[in-house]
Write a protein that holds these residues in place. Structure first.
Motif, PDB file in Angstrom:
ATOM      1  N   VAL A  71       0.856  -1.185   0.000  1.00 32.73           N
ATOM      2  CA  VAL A  71       0.000   0.000   0.000  1.00 32.73           C
ATOM      3  C   VAL A  71       0.890   1.231   0.000  1.00 32.73           C
ATOM      4  N   VAL A  72       0.570   2.168  -0.901  1.00 32.94           N
ATOM      5  CA  VAL A  72       1.275   3.439  -0.959  1.00 32.94           C
ATOM      6  C   VAL A  72       0.224   4.541  -1.060  1.00 32.94           C
ATOM      7  N   GLY A  73       0.128   5.357  -0.021  1.00 33.70           N
ATOM      8  CA  GLY A  73      -0.858   6.438  -0.016  1.00 33.70           C
ATOM      9  C   GLY A  73      -2.264   5.880  -0.078  1.00 33.70           C
ATOM     10  N   ASP A  74      -2.991   6.221  -1.172  1.00 38.34           N
ATOM     11  CA  ASP A  74      -4.359   5.727  -1.328  1.00 38.34           C
ATOM     12  C   ASP A  74      -4.448   4.548  -2.298  1.00 38.34           C
ATOM     13  N   GLU A  75      -3.289   4.093  -2.785  1.00 37.19           N
ATOM     14  CA  GLU A  75      -3.280   2.992  -3.762  1.00 37.19           C
ATOM     15  C   GLU A  75      -2.930   1.662  -3.108  1.00 37.19           C
ATOM     16  N   VAL A  76      -3.765   0.669  -3.367  1.00 39.42           N
ATOM     17  CA  VAL A  76      -3.436  -0.714  -3.023  1.00 39.42           C
ATOM     18  C   VAL A  76      -2.672  -1.217  -4.248  1.00 39.42           C
ATOM     19  N   GLU A  77      -1.358  -1.180  -4.142  1.00 35.53           N
ATOM     20  CA  GLU A  77      -0.508  -1.368  -5.317  1.00 35.53           C
ATOM     21  C   GLU A  77      -0.356  -2.832  -5.722  1.00 35.53           C
ATOM     22  N   GLN A  78      -0.290  -3.719  -4.746  1.00 40.65           N
ATOM     23  CA  GLN A  78      -0.112  -5.148  -5.027  1.00 40.65           C
ATOM     24  C   GLN A  78      -0.926  -5.948  -4.021  1.00 40.65           C
ATOM     25  N   VAL A  79      -1.570  -7.021  -4.489  1.00 42.47           N
ATOM     26  CA  VAL A  79      -2.252  -7.991  -3.625  1.00 42.47           C
ATOM     27  C   VAL A  79      -1.993  -9.363  -4.239  1.00 42.47           C
ATOM     28  N   TYR A  80      -1.277 -10.201  -3.509  1.00 40.81           N
ATOM     29  CA  TYR A  80      -0.979 -11.542  -4.034  1.00 40.81           C
ATOM     30  C   TYR A  80      -1.046 -12.574  -2.919  1.00 40.81           C
ATOM     31  N   VAL A  81      -1.527 -13.756  -3.278  1.00 40.31           N
ATOM     32  CA  VAL A  81      -1.625 -14.891  -2.360  1.00 40.31           C
ATOM     33  C   VAL A  81      -0.968 -16.087  -3.033  1.00 40.31           C
ATOM     34  N   SER A  82      -0.251 -16.872  -2.250  1.00 38.07           N
ATOM     35  CA  SER A  82       0.389 -18.062  -2.806  1.00 38.07           C
ATOM     36  C   SER A  82      -0.662 -19.024  -3.337  1.00 38.07           C
ATOM     37  N   ARG A  83      -0.285 -19.806  -4.327  1.00 32.51           N
ATOM     38  CA  ARG A  83      -1.222 -20.769  -4.928  1.00 32.51           C
ATOM     39  C   ARG A  83      -1.834 -21.682  -3.876  1.00 32.51           C
ATOM     40  N   ASP A  84      -1.030 -22.094  -2.899  1.00 41.11           N
ATOM     41  CA  ASP A  84      -1.502 -23.019  -1.866  1.00 41.11           C
ATOM     42  C   ASP A  84      -2.594 -22.429  -0.986  1.00 41.11           C
ATOM     43  N   HIS A  85      -2.717 -21.105  -0.963  1.00 37.71           N
ATOM     44  CA  HIS A  85      -3.670 -20.457  -0.058  1.00 37.71           C
ATOM     45  C   HIS A  85      -4.780 -19.690  -0.772  1.00 37.71           C
ATOM     46  N   ARG A  86      -4.828 -19.789  -2.101  1.00 39.99           N
ATOM     47  CA  ARG A  86      -5.913 -19.123  -2.827  1.00 39.99           C
ATOM     48  C   ARG A  86      -7.231 -19.785  -2.465  1.00 39.99           C
ATOM     49  N   GLY A  87      -8.248 -18.957  -2.282  1.00 39.24           N
ATOM     50  CA  GLY A  87      -9.570 -19.471  -1.919  1.00 39.24           C
ATOM     51  C   GLY A  87      -9.737 -19.777  -0.447  1.00 39.24           C
ATOM     52  N   SER A  88      -8.741 -19.444   0.367  1.00 37.59           N
ATOM     53  CA  SER A  88      -8.786 -19.784   1.790  1.00 37.59           C
ATOM     54  C   SER A  88      -9.164 -18.621   2.683  1.00 37.59           C
ATOM     55  N   GLY A  89      -9.358 -17.432   2.108  1.00 33.03           N
ATOM     56  CA  GLY A  89      -9.669 -16.256   2.916  1.00 33.03           C
ATOM     57  C   GLY A  89      -8.483 -15.332   3.143  1.00 33.03           C
ATOM     58  N   VAL A  90      -7.288 -15.770   2.752  1.00 36.36           N
ATOM     59  CA  VAL A  90      -6.095 -14.934   2.938  1.00 36.36           C
ATOM     60  C   VAL A  90      -6.226 -13.626   2.162  1.00 36.36           C
ATOM     61  N   ALA A  91      -6.690 -13.693   0.932  1.00 35.07           N
ATOM     62  CA  ALA A  91      -6.807 -12.478   0.106  1.00 35.07           C
ATOM     63  C   ALA A  91      -7.773 -11.478   0.737  1.00 35.07           C
ATOM     64  N   GLY A  92      -8.885 -11.956   1.239  1.00 32.89           N
ATOM     65  CA  GLY A  92      -9.846 -11.060   1.887  1.00 32.89           C
ATOM     66  C   GLY A  92      -9.263 -10.397   3.121  1.00 32.89           C
ATOM     67  N   THR A  93      -8.512 -11.154   3.908  1.00 28.37           N
ATOM     68  CA  THR A  93      -7.856 -10.596   5.088  1.00 28.37           C
ATOM     69  C   THR A  93      -6.862  -9.511   4.671  1.00 28.37           C
ATOM     70  N   LEU A  94      -6.086  -9.788   3.634  1.00 26.10           N
ATOM     71  CA  LEU A  94      -5.107  -8.805   3.154  1.00 26.10           C
ATOM     72  C   LEU A  94      -5.788  -7.554   2.608  1.00 26.10           C
ATOM     73  N   LEU A  95      -6.859  -7.738   1.856  1.00 24.75           N
ATOM     74  CA  LEU A  95      -7.542  -6.590   1.276  1.00 24.75           C
ATOM     75  C   LEU A  95      -8.162  -5.716   2.366  1.00 24.75           C
ATOM     76  N   THR A  96      -8.730  -6.335   3.390  1.00 22.12           N
ATOM     77  CA  THR A  96      -9.279  -5.580   4.515  1.00 22.12           C
ATOM     78  C   THR A  96      -8.176  -4.780   5.203  1.00 22.12           C
ATOM     79  N   GLU A  97      -7.018  -5.380   5.379  1.00 22.22           N
ATOM     80  CA  GLU A  97      -5.886  -4.679   5.983  1.00 22.22           C
ATOM     81  C   GLU A  97      -5.429  -3.532   5.093  1.00 22.22           C
ATOM     82  N   ALA A  98      -5.387  -3.746   3.778  1.00 17.77           N
ATOM     83  CA  ALA A  98      -4.987  -2.682   2.855  1.00 17.77           C
ATOM     84  C   ALA A  98      -5.958  -1.508   2.940  1.00 17.77           C
ATOM     85  N   GLU A  99      -7.245  -1.786   2.996  1.00 19.33           N
ATOM     86  CA  GLU A  99      -8.248  -0.735   3.112  1.00 19.33           C
ATOM     87  C   GLU A  99      -8.057   0.040   4.417  1.00 19.33           C
ATOM     88  N   ARG A 100      -7.757  -0.670   5.497  1.00 19.77           N
ATOM     89  CA  ARG A 100      -7.500  -0.025   6.785  1.00 19.77           C
ATOM     90  C   ARG A 100      -6.300   0.911   6.676  1.00 19.77           C
TER      91      ARG A 100
END
Length: 158
Positions: A71-100
């Motif tokens: 995250v830089v300023g108001d931009e969520v510049e990168q969001v990535y999850v490892s293949r092993d954890h896609r679909g597990s909720g990790v991305a949603g947790t990260l996106l919520t943190e980025a928004e915060r």
């Protein structure tokens, strides 16, 4: 499964680089200019991950780095999850943190760029309450300048 987030440390750079490289290829090959693909070597992700530690937040499952956001300023510049954890909720947790973080940076709206052809990512952001703000050319930074990438600008009030 418990997901925890924390600021990245230098020791996370290799794990971040591996997730970033494979995730970038999954979401971008065939959707970005060949010129950008030529710059995005596996080595380049290692260099960039090490340079961006201060802007990076990692998600951990146990002791394993399962994903990250930058995250830089108001931009969520990168969001990535490892293949092993896609679909597990990790991305949603990260996106919520980025928004915060965007809100903590003093902004009322977050934005991010998604390559036009990356349908999986676009669906994820829409399910997460983001709105498609329209098409634009994102200036992807490369050595010696930028490469314009056809993208959609997604926005969300934070």
């Amino acid at each position: 499964m418990t997901v925890t987030v924390r600021p990245a440390v230098a020791g996370d750079a290799d794990a971040v680089a591996g997730i970033w490289y494979s995730g970038w290829r999954d979401g971008h090959l065939g959707h970005v200019p060949d010129e950008l693909v030529a710059f995005r070597t596996e080595e380049s992700f290692g260099t960039r991950a090490a340079q961006r530690v201060a802007d990076t937040t990692v998600a951990l499952v146990g002791d394993e780095v399962a994903g990250f956001v930058i995250v830089v300023g108001d931009e969520v510049e990168q969001v990535y999850v490892s293949r092993d954890h896609r679909g597990s909720g990790v991305a949603g947790t990260l996106l919520t943190e980025a928004e915060r973080q965007v809100n903590a940076n003093g902004h009322k709206e977050a934005w991010l760029a998604v390559a036009t052809g990356n349908a999986r990512a676009r669906r994820f952001y829409e399910r997460s309450g983001w709105s498609d703000g329209g098409e634009f050319d994102y200036p992807a930074a490369v050595e010696g300048g930028t490469v314009p990438v056809p993208c959609h600008r997604y926005v969300k009030p934070v």
